[in-house]
Design an enzyme around this catalytic site. Structure first.
Site, short mmCIF file in Angstrom:
data_model
loop_
_atom_site.label_atom_id
_atom_site.label_comp_id
_atom_site.label_asym_id
_atom_site.label_seq_id
_atom_site.Cartn_x
_atom_site.Cartn_y
_atom_site.Cartn_z
CG HIS A 27 -2.92 163.69 3.54
ND1 HIS A 27 -2.20 162.93 4.43
CD2 HIS A 27 -2.03 164.48 2.91
CE1 HIS A 27 -0.92 163.23 4.32
NE2 HIS A 27 -0.78 164.17 3.41
CG LEU B 235 -1.42 159.55 13.58
CD1 LEU B 235 -0.30 160.02 14.49
CD2 LEU B 235 -1.48 160.40 12.33
#
Ligand code: GRF
Length: 194
Positions: A104, A85
């Site tokens: 993603h 992240l």
């Protein structure tokens, strides 16, 4: 031998899937799993899979090059981001140009950028009443989710889908495609030993 490090912040199901996919591959080896969260479940998985793991905090990641030192020491060729992240700092993108790859859980450039991760993405896709979603595998540069796209796969969204069922469909695409696309990249890309 092509040596990989996987960065992950959370559950790590993609990390495990990648490790298992390359388990019997003599050319590609997962050397380490690195995490920014000391209690991430991916570290438990690393232990069970017998892969060395390392953790680092924000200060170490952004104000030192200790992570790069680990990667150099292990002669890592490629970094795979599997649910990682934090933004990748310049010293890493400079040292690993086109050698850091992210997945993603949406069809970039839609639903990308800071804060767009995990279930936030699937809720956004659901709230926008999208007809389809999918995965994007891309090179990583110094901005969130903006590096060159390598591969996308799509899945349809029906009227009775929920953020939860959307997430399940996307995960299925991730498990199916991510290791295979990585393998193609690794074997197809000439890489210079550092
Ligand atoms: C995946 O959906 C991945 O695309 C995203 O974060 C999620 C990580 O899931 N970037 P897991 O930790 O691999 O289970």
């Amino acid at each position: 031998m092509i040596k990989l490090a996987i960065f992950a912040s959370g559950n790590g199901s993609n990390a495990q899937n990648i490790v298992e996919y390359f388990k019997n591959n003599n050319e590609i080896n997962i050397e380490a799993i690195l995490s920014n969260k000391i209690d991430a479940y991916v570290l438990e998985r690393a232990k069970n899979l017998d892969i060395p793991s390392f953790t680092f905090n924000r200060n170490e990641f952004y104000n030192s090059e200790s992570v790069l030192d680990i990667l150099k020491e292990k002669e890592i060729d490629f970094i795979v981001l599997a649910g990682f992240l934090w933004l990748i700092p310049d010293y890493l993108t400079r040292y690993y140009p086109n050698k850091i790859i992210n997945i993603h859980p949406a069809l970039l450039p839609k639903f990308g950028g800071k804060g767009m991760y995990g279930d936030h993405v699937h809720h956004a896709v659901y709230n926008h009443k999208e007809k389809e979603t999918g995965i994007t595998i891309h090179y990583v540069n110094e901005r969130y989710d903006e590096g060159e796209i390598i591969f996308q796969a799509k899945t349809g969204i029906n009227a009775d889908d929920t953020p939860d069922t959307i997430a399940k469909k996307v995960h299925a695409l991730e498990y199916k495609h991510f290791p295979r696309i990585l393998e193609k990249i690794f074997l197809g890309q000439k890489f210079n030993k550092h």
